[in-house]
Each structure stands twice: as structure tokens, then as C-alpha cells.
Design an enzyme around this catalytic site. Structure first.
Site, PDB file in Angstrom:
ATOM      1  N   PRO A 108       0.807  -1.221   0.000  1.00 55.27           N
ATOM      2  CA  PRO A 108       0.000   0.000   0.000  1.00 55.27           C
ATOM      3  C   PRO A 108       0.838   1.268   0.000  1.00 55.27           C
ATOM      4  O   PRO A 108       1.606   1.522   0.921  1.00 55.27           O
ATOM      5  CB  PRO A 108      -0.836  -0.117   1.278  1.00 55.27           C
ATOM      6  CG  PRO A 108      -0.160  -1.133   2.122  1.00 55.27           C
ATOM      7  CD  PRO A 108       0.637  -1.993   1.218  1.00 55.27           C
ATOM      8  N   GLU A 109       0.725   2.035  -1.064  1.00 53.70           N
ATOM      9  CA  GLU A 109       1.271   3.385  -1.120  1.00 53.70           C
ATOM     10  C   GLU A 109       0.067   4.322  -1.172  1.00 53.70           C
ATOM     11  O   GLU A 109      -1.050   3.905  -0.915  1.00 53.70           O
ATOM     12  CB  GLU A 109       2.203   3.529  -2.342  1.00 53.70           C
ATOM     13  CG  GLU A 109       3.342   2.517  -2.324  1.00 53.70           C
ATOM     14  CD  GLU A 109       4.302   2.622  -3.500  1.00 53.70           C
ATOM     15  OE1 GLU A 109       4.462   3.722  -4.044  1.00 53.70           O
ATOM     16  OE2 GLU A 109       4.883   1.592  -3.885  1.00 53.70           O
TER      17      GLU A 109
ATOM     18  N   LYS B  31       0.858   7.865   3.537  1.00 57.59           N
ATOM     19  CA  LYS B  31       0.405   6.479   3.701  1.00 57.59           C
ATOM     20  C   LYS B  31      -0.274   6.245   5.041  1.00 57.59           C
ATOM     21  O   LYS B  31      -0.681   5.122   5.340  1.00 57.59           O
ATOM     22  CB  LYS B  31       1.590   5.524   3.552  1.00 57.59           C
ATOM     23  CG  LYS B  31       2.335   5.673   2.232  1.00 57.59           C
ATOM     24  CD  LYS B  31       3.626   4.864   2.247  1.00 57.59           C
ATOM     25  CE  LYS B  31       4.573   5.342   1.179  1.00 57.59           C
ATOM     26  NZ  LYS B  31       5.909   4.728   1.323  1.00 57.59           N
TER      27      LYS B  31
ATOM     28  N   ARG C 213      16.325  -3.705  -1.334  1.00 57.46           N
ATOM     29  CA  ARG C 213      15.161  -4.089  -2.122  1.00 57.46           C
ATOM     30  C   ARG C 213      15.541  -3.998  -3.584  1.00 57.46           C
ATOM     31  O   ARG C 213      16.686  -4.246  -3.921  1.00 57.46           O
ATOM     32  CB  ARG C 213      13.947  -3.238  -1.756  1.00 57.46           C
ATOM     33  CG  ARG C 213      14.139  -1.756  -1.885  1.00 57.46           C
ATOM     34  CD  ARG C 213      13.221  -0.975  -0.970  1.00 57.46           C
ATOM     35  NE  ARG C 213      13.632  -1.165   0.426  1.00 57.46           N
ATOM     36  CZ  ARG C 213      13.193  -0.448   1.438  1.00 57.46           C
ATOM     37  NH1 ARG C 213      12.309   0.490   1.213  1.00 57.46           N
ATOM     38  NH2 ARG C 213      13.613  -0.650   2.652  1.00 57.46           N
TER      39      ARG C 213
END
Length: 297
Positions: free
Chosen positions: A2-3, A61, A267
Site C-alpha cells: 500500500p502506497e 500512507k 530491495r
DNA sequence: CGCAGGCCCTGGTAGC
DNA sequence: TGCTACCAGGGCCTGC
């Protein structure tokens, strides 16, 4: 993950299903879900019984439930958090962390979170803006968002532009997916120095950030895996519109070159090797590391 | 002070 | 088949 567009999708659903309802009881099923609430889960639950939700708000967010007491329930979905509005008879899944029952006969609210990076806390007096997130910058969807101010901040910023985009105290709401998508649209490599961007390039990048997130919101958000869903448990479908994120080896939609994946802050970053040229200095450095002492051409 | 890097956490999956 | 290692990654914290 979720952004901003995903959190906004959730906020819209919560506004429809939860605003105006009175909380009957709260069950905290995992202490980690309320770890940022210093007084603990029992205190969290006791403080909320009898309160009515007057609005659901968001910055970046983070989202929060404004309460009739003037306080707020502040939440962050982390990587895998879900706010689900479900019938009370539905059996709980394995990752149910907090359950909210209401005084009416309607559906209950469940905070479900597999990886427990998300969490909730009670913010005293936080209905308008919780003090806990006062340090978070405005996001591009905020009416008071000032692109020129962010451009000025970028000009003073040391380090790469992608890292700057992900710094929530500079501009909020952007995560790894939309950072990569906006950089691709702007034909910029994420390790370009933020301060070296022209004012025009920086403004264009911010426009692309806003555009890609607005498009994602219209699609109900991006569901790269099954972990992001709206309040009804449904996936968004913006993943079909992603140009680079998760497309390693597939052709760039602009030039056809194979999309590359590079390590970035433990990442991955996805970009087009032809449209998004790596800055010269870093080019030599990475070649030395990954291919031995080869001189960059 | 500003920035970089480590850590938290679990389920799915690749690889042996 | 069953085990291990790795991957996803936002925010907070620490250290330089």
C-alpha cells in the site's frame, strides 16, 4: 504494497462503511499491532468503546479515524495491512490483529496484517492531524501541496533522487512502486543527484508522481500480490498498467530495451537501461564491483 | 543536522 | 520430498 493510491482507496471505503457508526467494543488479538500505543492493547480497547467515528482522513500512507471525542485512531498499513469491512459471522483468518464491533447490526471492521509492519494507536486530540505524524510532509493529493517548495527542497538535498522521493518528510505517499514508475516516465535514473536536477526536470518528475498515483487511484490501486485489497477484499488492477515495476527482462514500453532490476536499499529498483541512463560516476563504481576491474566505456 | 544503513516480520518460492 | 535461504519493503532507530 500500500502506497498513497492504495491507502486512499481504503480511506474511501472506510468513509462509506464506518463514518457515523459507534464503536461497541475492540479486541486486540496481537500486541504488535498496537505496539506504538504505549499504554498497551487493553488501554487501546477501553478508550475506544462508545466513541463514534466522524471522519476518515489521510496524509501520505497514514490514515486515521477522527472520533467524536476529538481523538483519533491512527493507522499505517505497513506492507501487508488490510482494513476489511466484513460480516460478523465470517470466520476470522489467521492474521486478524484487531477487531472493531459497532453498536449497530452492521458489518465489523477488521485490521488484518500478515507481516505485522503495520499498526494502530490512539492519538489524543488527533482528530484533525495526529501529532505523531506532524513531521510527515504533505502528499501530492493535498490541496496545500506546493510543488515549488518540494523542488526547492530537492535542490538542497544530498544524495540520489529516488531516495529523496521515498523520504516521507520531504514528500509523502510515495513508495518503491510509484517512485520507479515516475522515474521511468521522467527518463531519470534513481541514483541521479537530487540537487543536480534542473528546476524543470524536478517539476516534471513531481508532475509524473502525481499523474501516476492519480491513475492508480482510478484503477483502485496496485495489487502486485494478494496482500493489498480494498475494504471489501477486492484487488486493484493498476498492476496491469505498470511500466517498469516487476517487469525485469520484459521490453521497455517506450524503446523495447529489456527492463533491468538493480539492488537498492535492500530491495529492488526497476528501470530501463536505455531511457534511464545511470549517472557516470556510479556507473564506474558498479562496474568495478560487479564485473571486476573493468574500465567503464 | 542530514544522510546512510540495519532491523523488524512472515509466507511463498526457488534451489539443493 | 523436505529443508534452507532468500525475497517482498515502510518506518523507525542508531550511528557517523
Amino acid at each position: 504494497m500500500p502506497e498513497l493510491p492504495e491507502v486512499e482507496t481504503v480511506r474511501l471505503g472506510l468513509t462509506e462503511w464506518v463514518v457515523g457508526r459507534k464503536i461497541k467494543s475492540v479486541d486486540v488479538l496481537h500486541p504488535r499491532a498496537v505496539r506504538r500505543h504505549a499504554a498497551g492493547g487493553a488501554d487501546f480497547a477501553a478508550a475506544l468503546a462508545g466513541r463514534t467515528v466522524t471522519a476518515v482522513r489521510r496524509r501520505g500512507k497514514y490514515l486515521w479515524f477522527a472520533l467524536d471525542s476529538g481523538d483519533a485512531i491512527l493507522g499505517h498499513l505497513g506492507m501487508s495491512g488490510q482494513m476489511l469491512v466484513v460480516d460478523r459471522s465470517r470466520p476470522p483468518g489467521p492474521h486478524l490483529r484487531v477487531r472493531f464491533a459497532f453498536t449497530d447490526r452492521g458489518p465489523e471492521l477488521r485490521f488484518v496484517d500478515q507481516r505485522t509492519f503495520g499498526g494502530l494507536l490512539l492519538s489524543p486530540g488527533g482528530a484533525d492531524l495526529p501529532a505523531e505524524i506532524a513531521h510527515i510532509a504533505l502528499d501530492p493529493f493535498d490541496p496545500k501541496f506546493d510543488p515549488a517548495a518540494v523542488v526547492a527542497a530537492l535542490a538542497r538535498r544530498r544524495g540520489g533522487i529516488k531516495r529523496a522521493l521515498l523520504d516521507q518528510t520531504l514528500i509523502s505517499g510515495i513508495g518503491n512502486i510509484y517512485a520507479d514508475e515516475a522515474l521511468w516516465r521522467s527518463r531519470l535514473h534513481g541514483e541521479r543527484d537530487a540537487a543536480a536536477l534542473s528546476r524543470r526536470a524536478a517539476l516534471g518528475l513531481l508532475t509524473n508522481v502525481s499523474d501516476v498515483m492519480a491513475e492508480a487511484l482510478r484503477h483502485g490501486g496496485t495489487s502486485f500480490d494478494a496482500l493489498y485489497v480494498n475494504v471489501n477484499g477486492e484487488s486493484g488492477y493498476f498492476d496491469r498498467s505498470l511500466a517498469v515495476y516487476g517487469r525485469e527482462g520484459e521490453p521497455c514500453l517506450r524503446c523495447g530495451a529489456a527492463i533491468r532490476r538493480e539492488p537498492f536499499m535492500n530491495r529492488s529498483s526497476y528501470s530501463c537501461p536505455r531511457c534511464q541512463r545511470r549517472p557516470r560516476r556510479m556507473q564506474g563504481h558498479l562496474l568495478n564491483v560487479s564485473r571486476g576491474k573493468r574500465v567503464p566505456s
